[in-house]
Write an enzyme that holds these catalytic residues in place. Sequence first.
Site, PDB file in Angstrom:
ATOM      1  N   GLU A  40      54.993   7.466  23.367  1.00  0.00           N
ATOM      2  CA  GLU A  40      53.642   6.946  23.211  1.00  0.00           C
ATOM      3  C   GLU A  40      53.597   6.170  21.896  1.00  0.00           C
ATOM      4  OE1 GLU A  40      48.960   8.402  22.899  1.00  0.00           O
ATOM      5  OE2 GLU A  40      50.559   9.878  23.225  1.00  0.00           O
TER       6      GLU A  40
ATOM      7  N   LYS B  81      54.226  13.954  15.151  1.00  0.00           N
ATOM      8  CA  LYS B  81      53.745  12.625  14.752  1.00  0.00           C
ATOM      9  C   LYS B  81      52.381  12.699  14.088  1.00  0.00           C
ATOM     10  CE  LYS B  81      54.524  10.319  18.648  1.00  0.00           C
ATOM     11  NZ  LYS B  81      54.550   9.190  19.604  1.00  0.00           N
TER      12      LYS B  81
ATOM     13  N   ARG C 240      62.901  21.291  22.715  1.00  0.00           N
ATOM     14  CA  ARG C 240      62.811  20.235  21.718  1.00  0.00           C
ATOM     15  C   ARG C 240      63.639  20.607  20.488  1.00  0.00           C
ATOM     16  NH1 ARG C 240      56.854  19.676  19.568  1.00  0.00           N
ATOM     17  NH2 ARG C 240      57.932  18.384  18.043  1.00  0.00           N
TER      18      ARG C 240
END
Length: 547
Positions: A32, A267, A257
């Site tokens: 994104e 982020k 992850r």
Amino acid sequence: MSEHHTHFIKHIVTEDMESGAYDSITTRFPPEPNGYLHIGHAKSIVLNFELADEFGGTTNLRFDDTNPLKEDKEYVDAIKEDIEWLGYEPENLRFASNYFEEMYNQAVSLIKRGLAYVEDLSQDEVRELRGTLTEPGKESPARNRSVEENLELFEQMRSGAFADGEKTLRAKIDMSSPNINLRDPVLYRISHTDHHNTGSDWCIYPMYSFAHPLEDAIEGVTHSLCTLEFEDQRPLYDWVIAKADLASEPKQIEFARLNLTNTVMSKRKLKQLVDEAFVDGWDDPRMPTISGLRRRGFTPESIKQFCREIGVSKADNLVDVRMLEHFLREDLKLKAPRTMAVLDPVKVIITNYPEGETEWLPAEVNPENEEMGTRQIPFSREIYIEREDFMEDPPKKYFRLFPNNEVRIKHAYFIHCHDFKKDENGRVTELYCTYDPETKSGSGFDARKVKGTLHYVEAGHAVPAEFRLYERLIDDEAEGDNFLDFVNSESLTVKHGFVEPNMADVTAYDKFQFFRHGYFSVDPKDSSPGAPVFNRVVELKSSFKLK
């Protein structure tokens, strides 16, 4: 072709290919564009591109740009640059926003089949009716609207008849499902916000959970690799795929992850560090962003090898950040020329060395790589050494320079300290030494031994330089929303000293091993001709051992 490591996803792909479930493999990396990529994204990049490459397939770079409130073209450009720098070339460049019309049509199809409806309730009201993990949800009053009314309202949503938040489109699935993600999730929301790619064409935008499976199906993705936080959403992913009028049926697979010690991997939190000026932008060398690592001096090879070695699994784990640094050292030790730099200089005057004379001495460029040959370094009456390499009143087992002691100057001679000078504050400003011309390095002299060897930079040809030394940006594991409490206020130390004359014409990202100090890289933004700025990439040694 990279070296291949086996893992559970590879086994799944192998079985799918052998069974004929898929003729070829297509993966995707779907960031994104609401921030810069970080080291955690590198794991996904390496996994997706190299898995597809191993099976002769393709990888799409797809920007999941369905939320115009947080997205920006700056992030799009930065992500492209990061992937290219890592050495990967996407087979296709895609944007979710290119599929907005198709997604809208799929939503209309759901409405016509009684599988979606327009909701009047606010976000908070919807949340109240959703239920809990132990209690089922309650149906909305709007759930039983007619197909015709829903179609008309959805068209009005698209045309801009309603304000932000006034209406949403929800899937009609099961309000009693034990999986809250299936309790009539929102598929579309209203946002009168210009989009970086589509401008003002749309004022309704699909939710990620609806857009993501559609994007995969539209692109013919076979294996949609996601991190574990999307595991609970897989039933919704599968529901959308099953109800969509598309031929492709991608498979979502989740993996753990990357979690690194002393590292923020969010982020949102990284953006907060930037916005609140804890760091100097997304590419600050202390940041775990790919652009920050690149500016600091990391190599793409070291990052990719690290990502391969940490493996792919279903189990969450915490990786020591020193492991990343290990692979960086392993890469740089064969590539970085060795040279000398004095970061905190004090001048040494060699009183019995001829005035006005300079000799040039040979030195290896890199003992780890003999093919790099030798360099010539100057030596004269005045040199600089590190301030910490002299003590007026040293403790026991201090083997550097002090009054009436002798040390070797690396690649040069033995020198003996006989005096020194201080300023009014008691700070040593000059050292006075003599040298023994019979002790020239490489001459075979072995009449006496010294325990200390000091590096130096010759004063007459020294190049002034700035050195930036970095410590961990995060002191401890930053949990929760108070991670700013863990920011290390001493994560950057700046020193001003000198480098050898062969460093006068360095360019951005040139890398060197400075004797005793570590590996350094030329800063691409703040260096200028004749005034280099060096970022310490990593120190020379670590206690970390690769098992």
